[in-house]
Enzyme design. Sequence first.
Site, PDB file in Angstrom:
ATOM      1  CG  HIS B  71      -1.370   1.359   1.764  1.00  0.00           C
ATOM      2  ND1 HIS B  71      -2.384   2.096   0.987  1.00  0.00           N
ATOM      3  CD2 HIS B  71      -1.214   2.148   2.724  1.00  0.00           C
ATOM      4  CE1 HIS B  71      -2.632   3.062   1.408  1.00  0.00           C
ATOM      5  NE2 HIS B  71      -1.900   3.304   2.556  1.00  0.00           N
ATOM      6  CG  ASP B 100       6.627  18.548 -26.018  1.00  0.00           C
ATOM      7  OD1 ASP B 100       7.034  18.007 -24.735  1.00  0.00           O
ATOM      8  OD2 ASP B 100       6.180  18.156 -26.790  1.00  0.00           O
ATOM      9  CD1 TRP B 136       7.027   3.455   4.575  1.00  0.00           C
ATOM     10  CD2 TRP B 136       8.141   4.050   2.993  1.00  0.00           C
ATOM     11  NE1 TRP B 136       7.237   4.642   4.863  1.00  0.00           N
ATOM     12  CE2 TRP B 136       8.160   4.969   3.971  1.00  0.00           C
ATOM     13  CE3 TRP B 136       8.527   4.307   1.728  1.00  0.00           C
ATOM     14  CZ2 TRP B 136       8.628   6.284   3.771  1.00  0.00           C
ATOM     15  CZ3 TRP B 136       9.178   5.759   1.507  1.00  0.00           C
ATOM     16  CH2 TRP B 136       9.340   6.470   2.610  1.00  0.00           C
ATOM     17  CB  SER B 163      10.500   6.329 -14.081  1.00  0.00           C
ATOM     18  OG  SER B 163       9.562   7.072 -14.154  1.00  0.00           O
ATOM     19  CB  SER B 164      12.115   9.388 -10.194  1.00  0.00           C
ATOM     20  OG  SER B 164      11.111   8.876  -9.638  1.00  0.00           O
ATOM     21  CG  HIS B 247      13.055  13.739   6.418  1.00  0.00           C
ATOM     22  ND1 HIS B 247      11.999  13.557   7.295  1.00  0.00           N
ATOM     23  CD2 HIS B 247      12.933  15.017   6.209  1.00  0.00           C
ATOM     24  CE1 HIS B 247      11.216  14.422   7.578  1.00  0.00           C
ATOM     25  NE2 HIS B 247      11.776  15.588   6.870  1.00  0.00           N
ATOM     26  CD  GLU B 249       9.867   9.882  -2.348  1.00  0.00           C
ATOM     27  OE1 GLU B 249      11.058  10.051  -3.066  1.00  0.00           O
ATOM     28  OE2 GLU B 249       8.706   9.551  -2.904  1.00  0.00           O
ATOM     29  CE1 TYR B 251       9.282  19.314   4.297  1.00  0.00           C
ATOM     30  CE2 TYR B 251      10.933  17.205   4.620  1.00  0.00           C
ATOM     31  CZ  TYR B 251      10.052  18.350   5.300  1.00  0.00           C
ATOM     32  OH  TYR B 251      10.117  18.693   6.533  1.00  0.00           O
ATOM     33  CB  SER B 262       1.961  29.154  -4.493  1.00  0.00           C
ATOM     34  OG  SER B 262       2.552  28.658  -3.056  1.00  0.00           O
ATOM     35  CG  HIS B 296      13.436  13.485  12.143  1.00  0.00           C
ATOM     36  ND1 HIS B 296      13.464  14.616  11.471  1.00  0.00           N
ATOM     37  CD2 HIS B 296      12.870  12.709  11.265  1.00  0.00           C
ATOM     38  CE1 HIS B 296      12.676  14.532  10.650  1.00  0.00           C
ATOM     39  NE2 HIS B 296      12.335  13.420  10.270  1.00  0.00           N
ATOM     40  CG  HIS B 297      12.639   9.170  10.131  1.00  0.00           C
ATOM     41  ND1 HIS B 297      11.342   9.222   9.702  1.00  0.00           N
ATOM     42  CD2 HIS B 297      13.169  10.317   9.037  1.00  0.00           C
ATOM     43  CE1 HIS B 297      10.907  10.295   8.877  1.00  0.00           C
ATOM     44  NE2 HIS B 297      12.119  10.735   8.545  1.00  0.00           N
ATOM     45  CB  THR B 322       7.067  24.663   7.025  1.00  0.00           C
ATOM     46  OG1 THR B 322       8.144  24.099   6.552  1.00  0.00           O
ATOM     47  CG2 THR B 322       5.803  23.966   6.530  1.00  0.00           C
ATOM     48  CE  LYS B 325       7.373  26.725   0.383  1.00  0.00           C
ATOM     49  NZ  LYS B 325       7.015  27.130  -0.819  1.00  0.00           N
ATOM     50  NE  ARG B 444       4.428   2.977  11.331  1.00  0.00           N
ATOM     51  CZ  ARG B 444       5.226   3.587  10.615  1.00  0.00           C
ATOM     52  NH1 ARG B 444       6.369   4.336  11.239  1.00  0.00           N
ATOM     53  NH2 ARG B 444       4.783   3.871   9.315  1.00  0.00           N
TER      54      ARG B 444
END
Lengths: 188, 519
Positions: B71, B100, B136, B163-164, B247, B249, B251, B262, B296-297, B322, B325, B444
Site C-alpha cells: 500500500h 514541449d 515501505w 523513471s524519476s 526524508h 522523499e 518533501y 501557491s 530523527h526517524h 514552512t 509559507k 503501527r
Amino acid sequence: MHPHGRTVADAPVKQRLELRPNRSLTGRGRTAVFLSFAAATVVLGFLFLATGAWPVVLFLFLELAGIGYVLTRTARDAGDCEEIVVEDDRMKIIQHAAGRVSQHEFQCYWAKVALEPAGRGRRSAKLLIGSHGRALEIGRALQESEKYRLAQRLGLMVGPAHRDAPPLRGEIIFNSCEEDTHGNFAPR
Amino acid sequence: MATSHHAEHPAGLSRWLFTTNHKDIGTLYLWFAFAMFLVGGAMSLVIRSELWQPGLQIVDPHFFNQMTTVHALVMVFGAVMPAFTGLANWLIPMMIGAPDMALPRLNNWSFWLLPMAAALLVTSLFVPGGGPDAGWTLYPPLSVQTGMGMDFTILSVHLLGMSSILGSINVIVTILNMRAPGMTLMKMPMFVWTWLVTAFLLLAAIPVLAGAVTLLLTDRHFGTHFFDAAGGGDPVLWQHVFWFFGHPEVYILVLPAFGVISQIIPTFARKPLFGYTSMVYATATIAFLSFIVWAHHMYTVGMPAAGELFFMYATMLIAVPTGVKVFNWVATMWRGSMTFETPMLYAIGTVFTFTMGGLTGLMLSITPADFQYHDSYFVVAHFHYTIFGGSVLALMAATYYWLPKWTGHMYNETLGKWHFWLTILSFNLTFFPQHFLGLAGMPRRIPDYALQFTDFNQWSTIGAFVLGFSQLLLLYLVVKTVKGGERATDRVWEGAHGLEWTLPSPAPYHSFATPPKVA
C-alpha cells in the site's frame, strides 16, 4: 548576440536575417548547474564511502554522467542557427548545427522558394530554396506557421523582382521543433 | 496560416505508446497515478477491514504486513510521485512558454518505465513467499530474510527510481533552457519553482535509494554482509542510508503541492501571492534542511546525545520556512475578494490539514517525546496528515483547477463540492482518531490490538471506506468533464494569471510555436 560572437548589427552586408531557437540557459549557467551537481555528488560520495555504503557512490556518479551528457548536448545545440545573408544579388545561407557550419550560395535572380506542404508520411511542411538543380531545406526547426511566414518573406527576395523587395533585416527567435518518426513535434 | 495542421496528431494506441507530446504524456501520468491510487486505496481497505475489531478476522498477519508494505510503496511511488510528474508535464511547458519538454523522447521512456515497475510490484504479491512484508522502509534483517517478492520490489524500485531521475533531468533542462524571453527565474510561477527544487531533491536522493536497495540485493543473493551483524555488517547502516533518501522523499511529495496551492489561492483571493520571493527562498531552505534531518526517524535506535540534539534542532528549524509559507498563504487570502469554488476549497483544506500534520511533526521532532510516539499510530496519523492532507488534497485541487484548461469543459461544481466535503470529512474521521490511538500506545503495522482501542479503530475504518468510495465520484466527474459539458473560457477563472491561461481551452496539441514575450 550570436552564439559565435557576431551580432546582426555588426554585419557589413546589405541584408541579413537570423533564425535562432529560443534558449534561456547561458554557458555560465550550464557550468554552474553542472558544478553544483558535481559538488553535491562528491560530498555525498565521501559521506557514503565513509559509512561503508560504497555502492551508493556508483549510482551517484552514474547519474552525474547522465547530467553531464545532457548538458553537453544542450551546449552543442545552443549555437544552432541559420543566417540568411543577401549581398550583391547573391543569397548566402549559413547553417550552424551541432557545432558544424555549412554555407550555401544562390543567385537571387534564379533562386526559387518552395514550400512543400505536409503530406502523408511527413506531417510537417518543408521549406526549400534552390536553383540550377540544387535545393536546400531551411528553417527545419521552425514550426509550421513560422515556415509559411518565412516563405512569404523570402519569396520577395528572389526572382526578377528581388531588387524591389523591402529590406530583410532582423532575427526570428522561435521555439524550435523537429518532427519525430511518429509525426509528433519535439523541441530540439 | 496552416496552423490547423498543428491540431493534427496521431490517433489510436500508437499515439499513447510513442507520443513525445508533453500533454499526452502528462495525461498518461495522471491516469496511471489515479489507477495506482485506487489499487493502493483498495489495499488500505483490506488493512482497515482487518482492524475493524480486535482479533484476526479477514487476513493472516503475513498478508497484512504485505498489504501495509505494498500500500505504502504503491501510494508513494505509484500514485503521488507520478501524479505530480503528470502535472509537471502538462503545466511546466505551458507556464514558461515552451513548446514541449526539453527531452521529449526521454519523457516517453520515463513514463513507460512506470507501468513495468508497477506490474513488478503488484506481481510480487503472487510469487512464492508472498510480497514484500518489511514495511515501505524495507528494514533489514526482515527484508534480507523474506521471500522472492522482495527481489521483485527491489527491481521495481530501481525502475521507479530510473523513471524519476530521467523525469527530473528533463524538468531541470526544460525550466532552465526553454523559458520564454523575459521569463527570468524570479518571474516563474511558484509551481515551476517548487518543481525545479523538487527535481534537484530527486536527483540527490534517488541514487541513494538505488544504492541502498542494491546493497540489500547483494546481501540477499551475493553473500555480502552490509546489514548482517554476524558477518561484520550493521542493520543500522540501512536505516541511515534509507532515511537519507526517505526524508527528502517526503518533501519531494509535498513541495510541488506547495506550488499548486501557491497558484490556486491567489486566483480565488484575487490578489497576487503575498511574499513571492520569501516563498522561493523558503522552498529552497526546506529542500536543504530536508537533507540534514534524516536521523530523527531513528532516535530510538540509539545515538550520541549530541547527535540527537542536532537532529532535533535541525528538524525544528524546518518549521520556520514552512511557517513562512503558511503565513504567506493566509496573508494572500487576507482581505482578498475570496470565492470558494472547489479548487479553492481543496487548497484551504490542504493548508489546514498539512498544518496539522506539520504540528504533529514538531511534536515528533522532540527527542524524548518521540520515544513515546515512535512506531505508534501517532506516526501513521502524522504521516497521512502531511501526505494525504498535503499532497493528495493538493493534487485534487490541481485537478479541479486545471481540468477545464485540459478538457475545454467546466466540471460540475455541485459534484465537485460534494466530493470535497465527503473527502475532507472522511479523511479526518479516518486519521484524527489515530492520533489518540498512538498516544494511548497502539503500535503501527499490527493486525490485532487490545480491546480498549476498538472504538477509535471502528471510526477510522468507517472513515476509510467513505474516503475510498468517495474517490469514485472524482472518477465519474473527470470522465464526465472529458466527455463534454459547458465550454470553458480561455482564462477559465476570473483571477487566474499566467501563460497557460493565454492559451485556448482546451490547450492546443502544440502550443507556443513562437515564444511569448514576458514583460
